[in-house]
Scaffold this motif. Structure first.
Motif, mmCIF file in Angstrom:
data_model
loop_
_atom_site.group_PDB
_atom_site.id
_atom_site.type_symbol
_atom_site.label_atom_id
_atom_site.label_comp_id
_atom_site.label_asym_id
_atom_site.label_seq_id
_atom_site.Cartn_x
_atom_site.Cartn_y
_atom_site.Cartn_z
ATOM 1 N N ALA A 123 7.811 14.196 3.008
ATOM 2 C CA ALA A 123 6.551 14.141 3.744
ATOM 3 C C ALA A 123 6.154 12.708 4.068
ATOM 4 O O ALA A 123 5.584 12.429 5.125
ATOM 5 N N VAL A 124 6.420 11.780 3.138
ATOM 6 C CA VAL A 124 6.120 10.356 3.321
ATOM 7 C C VAL A 124 7.350 9.576 2.890
ATOM 8 O O VAL A 124 7.890 9.816 1.810
ATOM 9 N N GLN A 125 7.764 8.638 3.745
ATOM 10 C CA GLN A 125 8.989 7.900 3.456
ATOM 11 C C GLN A 125 8.759 6.398 3.591
ATOM 12 O O GLN A 125 8.498 5.893 4.689
ATOM 13 N N ASP A 126 8.783 5.696 2.452
ATOM 14 C CA ASP A 126 8.763 4.232 2.410
ATOM 15 C C ASP A 126 7.626 3.650 3.255
ATOM 16 O O ASP A 126 7.844 2.811 4.121
ATOM 17 N N VAL A 127 6.408 4.085 2.962
ATOM 18 C CA VAL A 127 5.233 3.630 3.721
ATOM 19 C C VAL A 127 4.543 2.504 2.965
ATOM 20 O O VAL A 127 4.246 2.631 1.771
ATOM 21 N N SER A 128 4.276 1.422 3.662
ATOM 22 C CA SER A 128 3.509 0.306 3.115
ATOM 23 C C SER A 128 2.365 -0.001 4.075
ATOM 24 O O SER A 128 2.603 -0.284 5.259
ATOM 25 N N LEU A 129 1.137 0.077 3.555
ATOM 26 C CA LEU A 129 -0.054 -0.152 4.369
ATOM 27 C C LEU A 129 -1.104 -0.864 3.544
ATOM 28 O O LEU A 129 -1.116 -0.764 2.309
ATOM 29 N N ARG A 130 -2.032 -1.548 4.223
ATOM 30 C CA ARG A 130 -3.152 -2.208 3.574
ATOM 31 C C ARG A 130 -4.440 -1.776 4.275
ATOM 32 O O ARG A 130 -4.485 -1.680 5.496
#
Length: 628
Positions: free
Chosen positions: A378-385
């Motif tokens: 569902a979520v793959q290697d997500v980086s957010l701020r």
């Protein structure tokens, strides 16, 4: 002979003893030709849905509800039907796509069973033939992998997929008339465009009439042949969609157009909002029902009920000044929202929320023993701020992973990999004091207001609960102020959620999230169920709270015009990954990814011309009153 002809339809509810009756629909006249699309527009509580339910015979029986007037479908008077006659009409001749797909679909039956049962209830065919019809309907509704969806239950689908399943259920029997009550509310812009194109194609191919109940004027501009604007139970303006949208003669219609976010407006522009609230129908005014909110009203407006008169060719309006309408000033002159909040962290400081290499995988089960046969990423290697005092908008199609990502912050899911931090706290392993802080400072407004409010609690109890849990003041003034902030009166406090429309329930959900004055709110399609006037009020309110308190928002939406009006940064998700992320102005001006360009090109109303673009009226000297 028109496909549908409604004459002098009135619906009156009289369920509460010793209280005046409620005229929910008041002398409505509408007509619809085969293959035509009629859009019915208006605020929550204006009578749109009650009018639609009357066409299906679904209003309560007398004496609770009295329905008068005439409803003719292909010349047949529907109001003369008995219970058996109505059963032959519902689903087969007249079908409806309800606003909330979760309540329209049976949670105990698979999607395939529901569609095949509906088809076989009206037509003699084998189960195999009905199954083929179900697959065809799901394909027409743009459902991915329709064969496998037949075996799934509603809870296994995303909100957008559930809406597509509800549309497939409605069109499977190929009705003469389809009523769509906010059919694209839960859909992203790309699928929204496909669904509306599909409905238009069905109208043309099958000669089916479509009544589209919506608050999205962009959809109206692109999809509707004619439009009827309702307010306080009455039709206050009607006519060809292009003519009504380009030259509205009723101040209420002009106000709706001015309050609609535009994708070509300046970033974070303060939206025009209609002051005041719709009237309580138990206390109907003696004159024009819009007069208390109308900035150009005169004394005669408060004593005289304007008739719906025709001006020009097939363009009718109920206003004393309809022959010389007052135009709104150009919306491009609206002020940009104020300076950035002082409470926001400086550039380079630690973010308020941080997703670092996050993964989320769900097990896929199959076979008689429901063993794990694979995994869904569902979520793959997500980086957010997400920075304090800023708004990050998550945009993407249904099933792209937006909601799954936010569930990690809300501790509703555990990440399969990576870390999620809130103000230095590891969200997956907080201590007791940190957990209590998370529960107060991180709030959420869910996509579905029907499921997020406890039906056994009054609105007063719903708002008081979080305040009491955290030891905060929960007096009458506090509760009334919360409701006022989201456009509701204090009379709502002692009513249950079932007494409100979908848009009104969503306002209550927003008020509950605001009650604790959190530092960040996850808005999962928080304004998608609101009509444009209340949507503008809520978006302006969220902006004001952000400026005053440095509040941050993680804003999930499919409405790119809304994103334009609120977002500092945008992250575009597809198939669980971030495909593009950056400042909102840059992404709108020069999108780098093909999928982002596709979303922007599919935005409804992008090329529609509204009143704000039309030349100034000769009555321009009165227009500044609209800006108060």
């Amino acid at each position: 002979m028109p496909l549908l002809d409604i004459k002098d339809l009135s619906v009156t509810f009289d369920a509460i003893p010793a209280s005046p009756p409620v005229r929910a629909v008041d002398s409505v006249n509408l007509s619809l030709e085969a293959g035509e699309t009629l859009a019915v527009v208006g605020e929550s509580g204006s009578g749109k849905t009650v009018t639609a339910l009357s066409l299906l015979g679904l209003n309560p029986p007398e004496p609770v509800c009295a329905t008068t007037g005439s409803i003719r479908l292909n010349g047949e008077e529907l109001r003369a039907l008995d219970a058996k006659g109505w059963r032959s009409v519902r689903g087969r001749r007249v079908a409806m796509v309800f606003q909330d797909p979760s309540s329209a679909l049976n949670p105990l039956l698979t999607i395939g069973t529901q569609i095949t049962d509906a088809v076989r209830a009206h037509e003699r065919m084998s189960r195999a033939e009905a199954r083929g019809r179900a697959v065809q309907a799901l394909e027409q509704a743009q459902m991915p992998d329709p064969e496998s969806r037949l075996r799934q239950y509603p809870h296994e689908l995303s909100g957008g997929m559930r809406q597509r399943a509800a549309i497939a259920l409605a069109i499977a029997s190929k009705p003469e008339l389809l009523i769509a009550d906010e059919p694209t509310t839960a859909l992203d812009v790309a699928v929204q465009a496909e669904i509306m194109a599909m409905l238009r194609s069905l109208c043309a191919d099958l000669g089916m009439g479509l009544i589209l109940i919506t608050h999205d004027l962009g959809v109206v501009a692109e999809q509707a042949d004619r439009v009827a604007v309702m307010y306080a139970g009455r039709v206050v303006e009607s006519g060809p969609a292009a003519r009504v949208l380009e030259d509205p003669r009723m101040p209420y219609t002009q106000a709706l157009l001015a309050a609609t976010p535009r994708i070509d407006a300046a970033a974070r522009t303060r939206l025009f909002s209609v002051e005041g609230q719709p009237p309580r129908l138990r206390e109907r005014a003696t004159g024009c029902s819009f007069a208390p909110r109308c900035p150009v009203a005169v004394d005669d407006c408060r004593t005289t009920v304007p008739e719906l008169k025709v001006y020009g060719s097939d363009h009718a309006a109920a206003c004393l000044f309809a022959d010389a309408p007052v135009e709104l000033p150009a919306r491009r002159t609206a002020p940009v929202r104020g300076p950035e909040p002082a409470a926001a962290v400086p550039d380079g400081a630690a973010p308020l929320v941080e997703f670092d290499g996050v993964d989320l995988r769900y097990p896929v089960r199959g076979g008689a023993l429901r063993r794990v046969t694979g995994q869904l990423h569902a979520v793959q290697d997500v980086s957010l701020r997400v920075e304090a005092g800023r708004t990050l908008a998550l945009v993407g199609e249904s099933g792209s992973g937006k909601t799954s990502l936010t569930k990690l912050l809300l501790r509703l899911e555990q990440p399969s990999g990576g870390t999620v931090r809130y103000d230095g706290i590891d969200v997956t392993r907080p201590g007791p004091a940190e957990l209590r802080r998370l529960q107060r400072e991180v709030q959420v407004v869910f996509q579905n207001p029907y499921a997020s409010l406890d039906p056994r609690m009054t609105i007063r109890q719903i708002l008081q609960e979080p305040l009491r849990v955290h030891g905060l003041e929960s007096g009458e003034d506090v509760l009334t102020g919360l409701l006022r902030d989201v456009g509701l009166d204090s009379f709502a406090l002692d009513r249950f959620p079932s007494a409100f429309s979908g848009g009104q329930r969503q306002r209550v959900a927003i008020a509950r999230a605001l009650a604790l004055r959190p530092r960040i709110i996850v808005c999962d399609e928080a304004v998608s169920a609101l009509d444009v006037s209340i949507q503008a009020q809520v978006l302006n309110l969220l902006a004001d709270l952000q400026a005053a308190h440095g509040m941050a928002y993680l804003f999930i939406t499919h409405d790119l015009a809304v994103v334009r009006s609120v977002a500092h940064r945008i992250a575009v998700m597809r198939h669980g990954r971030i495909v593009e992320e950056g400042p909102a102005e840059e992404i709108y001006a020069a999108p780098a990814h093909d999928y982002t360009r596709e979303l922007l090109a599919s935005a409804p109303g992008r090329h529609a011309r509204t009143t704000a673009d039309s030349p100034h009226s000769p009555h321009q000297e009165r227009s500044p009153q609209w800006q108060r």
